[in-house]
Design an enzyme around this catalytic site. Structure first.
Site, short mmCIF file in Angstrom:
data_model
loop_
_atom_site.label_atom_id
_atom_site.label_comp_id
_atom_site.label_asym_id
_atom_site.label_seq_id
_atom_site.Cartn_x
_atom_site.Cartn_y
_atom_site.Cartn_z
N TYR A 185 0.87 -1.38 -0.08
CA TYR A 185 0.02 0.10 -0.11
C TYR A 185 0.79 1.25 -0.07
CZ TYR A 185 -0.07 -0.44 5.49
OH TYR A 185 0.10 -0.57 6.40
N GLU A 186 0.26 2.29 -0.42
CA GLU A 186 0.88 3.70 -0.69
C GLU A 186 1.82 3.53 -1.59
OE1 GLU A 186 -0.88 5.84 1.07
OE2 GLU A 186 -1.59 4.51 2.52
N GLY A 187 1.53 2.64 -2.57
CA GLY A 187 2.44 2.41 -3.81
C GLY A 187 3.54 1.37 -3.46
N GLN A 236 7.13 2.99 -6.40
CA GLN A 236 8.27 3.79 -5.82
C GLN A 236 9.59 3.63 -6.44
OE1 GLN A 236 7.34 5.62 -3.39
NE2 GLN A 236 5.23 4.76 -3.00
#
Length: 600
Positions: free
Chosen positions: A440-442, A447
Site C-alpha cells: 500500500y501507498e504505492g 516507488q
C-alpha cells in the site's frame, strides 16, 4: 505473547548525538522542543506503546473487526479505550499547529512516536495515523472554512480521517477511477461510487470520520488530469460544528486479509453523499499527494517498527533457547546445551536485523528532520534544498524500509525455528502484518519508477547529487582518520559508482524507455543500501568520537561500531549484485513473448 520496549537509548543516540535535533529545532523556531520535552516523549511514548498497545496486538489479530448491517464497524476489545487514552495524553495533537488546538512540536518527533506505535501494534496505529495525512492535506489545500470545521476536530482526535483513492478495476492507476461528483446548487457536490482497500474506513473509536475522496466532475478530462478531491464526512457537521445527520457513505464490506486484521480495511460505498471540494477542480491528485507523501514516510516507519519488534523477540529467544553446542566448544557447560545465540548463523540473522533496524532508524529520523526543514526553515534556499532531498529520500524510505523490514521479520521467525510458525509467540503475526507495507501507498515497483524515472532521470540527476554531495563532504572530512577508513573508502567509491550507474541507465533509456522499468527496483534497493552505508559511517564516527572522549556507556558505543562493521562487511556487498542486475538491460525481462510464459 510477544513483548516490546522502545529502544530509547538508540533513539536518543540518533536524535541527540547524531542529528543534534535540538539545534535544528531552535533554528526553525521550535523553542519548546528542548531536551526535557524530547525525553518526556521518549519515556511516556515508550510506556504507552509497551503497556497499552502491545497487549492489544494479539487480541486484535484474534478478534478482528465486526461489520454490522447498518454499515458500522466495531473494533476489537480495548481498541476504543486505547484510542481515548491516546487522545487524552495529547499524542495526536502533538505536532499540529496551535491555532487548531495542536501543541506545535516538530513533525519529526511525531515520527519517533509512530515508530513506537507501529512496533507495538501496526493495526491500531493506522487509525490515528491516517488522520495526520488528512490534516496535512487540509492544512495545505483546504479553505479557511474547511480548516475551521474539520481541522480542530481532527487535531483533538474526536474525528479521524481516511483517504479513499482506489477502486476495484484500477488499483494504482487512478486515472481509471469512476466515482462521480455532481455539482449541487449550494456549492457542495454529490459523490457516488465505490472505493476499496480503505484503511480505517469505519470504526467506533471516534464520533465522526472525515473521508478524503477522489472523484470526477461531469466535464472532467480523462485520466489523472480529471480527478478532484472532496471532503465526505460520515456525519455532516451541524451548525455548531458537531456531529449532525448521517451522510450517504457506509462500509459495505470488510476485506478478509492476510494481516493487520484489527484494522478495518473497508469497501466504502458513496450514494449521493454530500461532499465539499478541496483545492481546485481537476487538481485532486496534486492535493492528495500532500497526504500520500506523509503516508509514504509513515509506511516506511511501519517497516522499521515491525522489524524492531521482531528483532527484540528474536534476541530474547536466542538468549534463552538451548540447542546444540558451540562449534568451538561448550560456552555454557553447566547447561545441557548452549543458547542458540552462540551459533554463527543465528548471529548473522540477529545482526542483519539489528543493522537494518538501526540503519533505517537513522534514515527515517534524518528524513523526518528534512521534512521539518522543508516546512519551517526561515531561509528559502534551505527550504528548497530540503525539498529536493525529500523528493529523493521519500520513495527510498517507503520501499527500502518496508522491503528490509519484511526481510527482518522473516529472519525473526526463522530464529524461532518451528516455534516461530506457531501463533502463541507472535512472530508469524509480524510477518503477516508486515507484508502489506510493501504494497500500500504505492508498491515497491511504483516507488522505484518514481525514484529512478521522475526524481533522478527527469531532473538529470540533480536530486541524487543533492544527497551525494552531503556524503562526499562527510568522506572528505573524515578521510584522514585511520579509524574511519574502513567506512570512508568504500563509501566514497560507492557514491562514485552510484552516479556512474545512473548515467548508464539514463543513456540506455534514451534508446529504450523500458530500460528504466527494468532497472528501477534494483536501483532503488542499491540506493537504500547506499543510504544506510552513509548513516552507518556517520553513526560509527559519532560512536568512535565518544569512545575516544571517554564519555561512558562504552558497551553501547562498541556495539554500534561493531554493527557498522558488520553492515559494511556482510550487508553492503549486496550492492555488487544489484549493480550487475540493474545493467542487465530491458531485453532480459522484456524479450519473452507473452504467450510463452506458460505452456499449460
Amino acid at each position: 505473547m510477544r513483548t516490546y520496549k522502545a529502544p530509547v537509548r538508540d533513539m536518543r543516540f540518533v536524535l541527540n548525538e547524531m542529528l543534534k535535533v535540538e539545534e535544528i529545532y531552535r533554528s526553525h523556531g521550535f523553542e519548546e522542543a528542548d531536551a526535557d520535552t524530547i525525553n518526556m516523549i521518549l519515556e511516556e511514548g515508550s510506556k504507552f506503546a509497551s503497556e497499552v498497545l502491545t497487549p492489544l496486538s494479539k487480541v486484535g489479530d484474534q478478534h478482528g473487526c465486526t461489520l454490522h448491517e447498518d454499515g458500522s464497524v466495531t473494533t476489537p476489545p480495548g481498541f476504543k479505550e486505547a484510542y481515548q487514552q491516546y487522545v487524552e495524553n495529547g499524542w495526536g495533537s502533538m505536532c499540529a499547529e496551535p491555532k487548531f488546538g495542536g501543541q506545535g512540536l516538530p513533525d519529526s518527533l511525531g515520527q519517533v512516536l509512530n515508530e513506537m506505535i507501529f512496533s507495538a501494534d501496526i493495526s491500531w496505529g493506522m487509525y490515528p495515523g491516517l488522520s495526520h495525512g488528512a490534516m496535512n492535506a487540509l492544512m495545505v489545500h483546504g479553505t479557511e472554512e474547511q480548516q475551521h470545521t474539520y481541522l480542530s476536530k481532527l487535531v483533538e482526535g474526536s474525528w479521524t480521517g481516511t483517504m479513499c483513492l482506489t477502486e476495484s478495476h484500477c488499483g494504482s492507476d487512478l486515472g481509471l477511477l469512476r466515482t462521480r461528483a455532481e455539482p449541487h446548487a449550494d456549492g457542495s457536490y454529490r459523490i457516488t461510487g465505490e472505493k476499496i482497500f480503505i484503511s480505517s474506513g469505519d470504526h467506533d473509536m471516534a464520533e465522526n470520520i472525515v473521508h478524503l475522496v477522489l472523484a470526477r466532475l461531469p466535464d472532467a478530462p480523462k485520466g489523472t488530469k480529471g480527478i478532484s478531491l472532496f471532503i465526505v464526512p460520515k456525519f455532516l457537521p451541524d451548525e455548531q460544528g458537531g456531529v449532525g445527520e448521517r451522510n450517504g457513505v457506509r462500509a459495505a464490506g470488510l476485506e478478509e486479509k492476510m494481516g493487520i486484521k484489527a484494522n478495518a480495511t473497508c469497501v466504502m460505498v458513496f450514494e449521493d453523499a454530500v461532499g465539499y471540494m478541496v483545492g481546485e477542480p481537476n487538481q485532486g491528485l496534486r492535493c492528495m499527494f500532500t497526504m500520500m507523501n506523509a503516508a509514504r514516510l509513515g509506511t516506511g516507519i511501519q517497516g522499521l517498527g515491525v522489524g524492531e519488534a521482531s528483532y527484540q523477540g528474536a534476541l530474547a529467544y536466542a538468549k534463552e533457547r538451548l540447542q546444540m553446542r558451540s562449534l568451538s566448544g561448550p560456552k555454557h557447560p553447566d547447561k545441557p546445551a548452549d543458547p542458540i545465540i552462540v551459533h554463527p548463523d543465528v548471529r548473522r540473522m540477529l545482526l542483519t536485523q539489528k543493522s537494518i533496524a538501526e540503519g533505517c532508524r537513522a534514515l527515517a529520523y534524518y528524513t523526518a528532520t528534512v521534512v521539518d526543514t522543508a516546512r519551517h526553515a526561515k531561509d528559502q534556499a534551505e527550504r528548497d534544498h530540503a525539498d529536493k532531498l525529500l523528493h529523493f529520500l521519500t520513495p527510498i524510505c517507503k520501499a527500502f524500509m518496508t522491503e528490509s523490514g519484511y526481510e527482518s521479520v522473516n529472519l525473526g521467525m526463522q530464529i524461532y525455528g518451528g516455534h516461530g510458525f506457531i501463533k502463541e509467540w507472535g512472530m508469524e503475526q509480524l510477518v503477516r502484518d508486515a507484508r502489506i507495507t510493501l504494497i500500500y501507498e504505492g508498491t515497491t515497483g511504483i516507488q522505484s519508477l518514481d525514484l529512478l524515472g521522475r526524481k533522478v532521470l527527469m531532473t538529470n540527476g540533480e536530486t541524487l547529487r543533492e544527497f551525494t554531495k552531503i556524503i562526499y563532504h562527510f568522506c572528505k572530512e573524515n578521510g584522514e582518520r585511520e579509524d574511519m577508513k574502513p567506512f570512508v573508502e568504500p563509501l566514497a567509491a560507492l557514491i562514485k559508482e552510484w552516479g556512474e550507474l545512473t548515467t548508464k541507465i539514463g543513456m540506455a533509456a534514451m534508446q529504450d524507455r523500458e530500460e528504466v522499468g527494468a532497472a528501477s527496483v534494483d536501483y532503488l534497493m542499491y540506493s537504500g543500501y547506499a543510504c544506510l552505508a552513509y548513516f552507518w559511517a556517520w553513526m560509527a564516527q559519532v560512536a568512535l568520537d565518544q569512545l575516544a572522549a571517554g564519555s561512558g556507556d562504552e558497551d553501547f558505543y562498541r556495539a554500534k561500531v561493531f554493527t557498522a562493521r558488520f553492515y559494511y562487511r556482510k550487508i553492503l556487498p549486496r550492492t555488487r549484485g544489484l549493480a550487475a542486475t540493474m545493467l542487465a538491460g530491458a531485453p532480459a525481462v522484456m524479450d519473452l513473448e507473452e504467450e510463452h510464459f506458460s505452456f499449460l
